[in-house]
Design an enzyme around this catalytic site. Structure first.
Site, PDB file in Angstrom:
ATOM      1  N   SER A   1      39.254  46.299  41.095  1.00  0.00           N
ATOM      2  CA  SER A   1      38.972  47.754  39.436  1.00  0.00           C
ATOM      3  C   SER A   1      37.715  48.325  39.861  1.00  0.00           C
ATOM      4  O   SER A   1      37.308  48.594  40.196  1.00  0.00           O
ATOM      5  CB  SER A   1      39.223  47.183  38.363  1.00  0.00           C
ATOM      6  OG  SER A   1      39.711  48.169  37.659  1.00  0.00           O
TER       7      SER A   1
ATOM      8  N   ASP B   1      51.033  47.794  38.878  1.00  0.00           N
ATOM      9  CA  ASP B   1      49.573  48.255  38.237  1.00  0.00           C
ATOM     10  C   ASP B   1      49.172  49.291  37.386  1.00  0.00           C
ATOM     11  O   ASP B   1      49.847  49.940  37.430  1.00  0.00           O
ATOM     12  CB  ASP B   1      48.703  47.736  39.511  1.00  0.00           C
ATOM     13  CG  ASP B   1      47.327  48.437  38.669  1.00  0.00           C
ATOM     14  OD1 ASP B   1      46.923  48.783  37.735  1.00  0.00           O
ATOM     15  OD2 ASP B   1      46.578  47.870  39.663  1.00  0.00           O
TER      16      ASP B   1
ATOM     17  N   HIS C   1      47.784  44.430  37.671  1.00  0.00           N
ATOM     18  CA  HIS C   1      46.541  44.486  38.470  1.00  0.00           C
ATOM     19  C   HIS C   1      45.225  43.068  38.156  1.00  0.00           C
ATOM     20  O   HIS C   1      44.477  43.068  37.943  1.00  0.00           O
ATOM     21  CB  HIS C   1      45.927  45.462  36.917  1.00  0.00           C
ATOM     22  CG  HIS C   1      44.552  46.294  36.863  1.00  0.00           C
ATOM     23  ND1 HIS C   1      44.350  47.213  38.026  1.00  0.00           N
ATOM     24  CD2 HIS C   1      42.840  46.385  36.441  1.00  0.00           C
ATOM     25  CE1 HIS C   1      43.057  47.251  38.610  1.00  0.00           C
ATOM     26  NE2 HIS C   1      42.148  46.851  37.523  1.00  0.00           N
TER      27      HIS C   1
END
Lengths: 288, 288
Positions: free
Chosen positions: A157, A233, A266
C-alpha cells in the site's frame, strides 16, 4: 552474537523463528530526529556468517515494524532462501507536532517514504533519506552478514508506493523491486494528494519526485517490477490505480509483472498468500 | 456460498487467503450463556464441496480467535492439505461477573476448557461442553464440507492443555492430538491451581478430570501425541512441566512424541515455526 555489533542499537526483542532470529531494535535517528525502530530477521545462513541478500519491506498506513513481522509469514521463506528481511517503522514518532497523531493517513504512521520540505514536518519526516541512507548505514555497520550489494525492496500500500519510488530512484542500490497493492500514482489519489500537499507543499511539480507513475518516465531500472493486486481491494479504484502505472510502464519500456489476484482484498491475509512469490522474485533477481 | 448454511451464524469477517476463505463468525451459545466467536478457514477443497478433515485449535491465555488466525501461518498448509482449521475463543465474554476481567489467567480469556462447577462461573464458563458439543453442532450444521468423523485437536499453552485433555477424554471424537508448549499438569502448577480452585472448587479429586497427566493413566487414546516445547520458554519450569506428562505416558503406554526445540520461546514465532509439522501430523493421522 558474532554477526552483530550492537553499538548504538538497542535490542527491544529477540525470538527464535524458523531456525533464525527475529529481532526488533531501536536506535537514534538523525534524519528522523529521534528514536526509530526496525525489525530484522536473520536467517540461519546469516547466523552462520554467510553473506546473504537483504530485502527491505516498507509497511502501509497505520502500521509499525510489528505488523509484517507477526502477520505475513515472510520469515519461513527468508529462512529457507537465506535472506535478511528488514522492516522499518512507517514514520518518525513522538515529534510533538500538533495534529501528528490525528489522521490515519497523515503524520504518524504515514510518512510516505519522502523527505518533507514543509514545516513543521521537514526536520523529522524524512523517511526517504532514512531508508536510502541512514538505515543503510545502520544495517551495514551492525550486520556483517548483510550483503549490501544485493538488496531488494518491497512493501504494501503506502509502503508499495515507497518500494516503487525508492527503487526507481535508486535502481543500483535496491536492485529488485516488488509491491503488494501499492499506491501507484499518489499524485492522482486522495491519500497521495493529502500527504504530498502536507509534506511537500502545493507545487505539484515537486510531487513528481515521489510518484512512481511519473518516475517511470525517466527511470533507468532494468528490473521487472512484480506487483500483486487483489481484485476485491476496497482501495483499488480510488487510491491504488495500478492501471496508470501499467500504462506508463508499457509506454516507457519498464518491465512490469502486474498480477490481478481474483477475490483478494487489501489485508495481510492477501499479502501472506503471495509473500513467498515475492521473496523468490527478489532472491532470483539478486543471485550472483 | 453453497458450502455454508448461515442460519444462526453471524458472519463478522471474510478474507480470501491461500485460495480459501478465512471467516470469523459469532453465534448465540447456550452453554456459554451468550455470544461466542470462532474463526474458521475453509480451504479450496472445502469450497469445491469435498469432505475434508477438521482441525480445531485451542488458544492460550489472553487470546481470542484472532491471534492464531493472523499470526501462526496455519492457513497455507491447511490450504495445501485440504483441512478446515477452526479456532474458537478462549472463554465466554461479557458475563458481568465481578472480577471476570481482572486477571490475565482467570476469567475472561482464561476458560481453561473445562465446565465450571463453582458459582458464579458455572452458568457460563463451560468451554469443555462448548468445544466437545455445541461447537461441534454448529460446525456440523453449517459446513457441509466438514468431515466430522475426521477431526483433530491442537492448541497452545492453556489451549495445549485443552487439546490434550479434550482428546484424552474423547479419543473417538478428536482422533488426533498435538500441542504447542502445553500446560501438561495443571494440578501441579500455579496457573492450573488458581483456575481449578476458582472454577472447580477446592476438592482436588475433581481436578483430575481436567489434568492431562492424570487422564493419561486411564485414557484409551491410540494416537501419538505430538508436543513441541521450546527450551527457552519462560514458563517451562514453573507452569508447563512436560516431564510430568512424559513420565506417565511412558508408565501407562501412551504414545508421545515430545520434541524439545532448542532456543525457542513461548511465542507465536515459535508456534509458526512448527505449525506445518502439526498440520501434517493431524492430516496423516486422519487419512482414510
Amino acid at each position: 552474537m558474532s554477526d552483530t555489533k550492537i553499538t548504538d542499537l538497542e535490542l527491544i526483542s529477540e525470538n527464535k523463528m524458523f531456525g533464525g532470529l527475529q529481532r526488533v531494535y531501536s536506535h537514534v535517528s538523525t534524519v528522523c530526529n529521534g528514536s526509530m525502530r526496525f525489525a530484522i530477521y536473520l536467517p540461519p545462513a546469516a547466523l552462520e556468517g554467510k553473506k546473504v541478500p537483504v530485502l527491505t519491506y516498507l509497511s502501509g498506513l497505520t502500521c509499525t515494524e510489528d505488523n509484517v513481522t507477526v502477520k505475513a509469514g515472510a520469515q519461513r521463506i527468508a529462512s529457507e532462501l537465506g535472506m535478511i528481511f528488514v522492516a522499518p517503522d512507517t514514520s518518525p514518532r513522538g515529534q510533538n507536532i500538533e495534529c501528528e497523531d490525528d489522521s490515519y493517513d497523515f503524520g504518524s504512521a504515514a510518512g510516505f517514504y519522502l523527505d518533507a520540505t514543509e514545516e513543521p514536518w521537514a526536520k523529522s519526516y524524512n523517511m526517504y533519506s532514512y531508508i536510502t541512507q541512514e538505515l543503510q548505514d545502520v544495517i551495514s555497520a551492525n550486520f556483517d552478514s548483510a550483503d549490501m550489494g544485493r538488496q531488494g525492496i518491497t512493501g504494501h500500500s503506502m509502503g508499495g508506493h515507497g518500494a516503487l519510488t525508492v527503487h526507481l530512484k535508486n535502481p543500483d542500490l535496491f536492485k529488485s523491486c516488488s509491491a503488494f497493492a501499492p499506491i501507484c500514482a499518489p499524485m492522482s489519489c486522495p491519500w497521495g494528494e493529502k500527504a504530498f500537499t502536507g509534506y511537500l507543499g502545493s507545487d505539484r511539480d515537486a510531487w513528481k519526485n515521489y510518484d512512481a507513475t511519473e518516475l517511470v518516465k525517466s527511470a533507468s531500472s532494468k528490473a521487472t517490477l512484480l506487483i500483486d493486486q487483489g481484485s476485491s481491494d476496497n482501495f483499488l479504484k480510488e487510491q491504488l490505480k495500478p492501471e496508470l502505472l501499467d500504462t506508463v510502464c508499457k509506454q516507457f519500456g519498464q518491465s512490469l509483472n502486474l498480477r490481478i489476484q481474483e477475490g483478494y482484498d487489501h489485508s495481510y491475509f492477501f499479502m501472506a498468500t503471495f509473500m513467498e512469490d515475492h521473496l523468490r522474485h527478489h532472491f532470483e533477481a539478486l543471485k550472483s
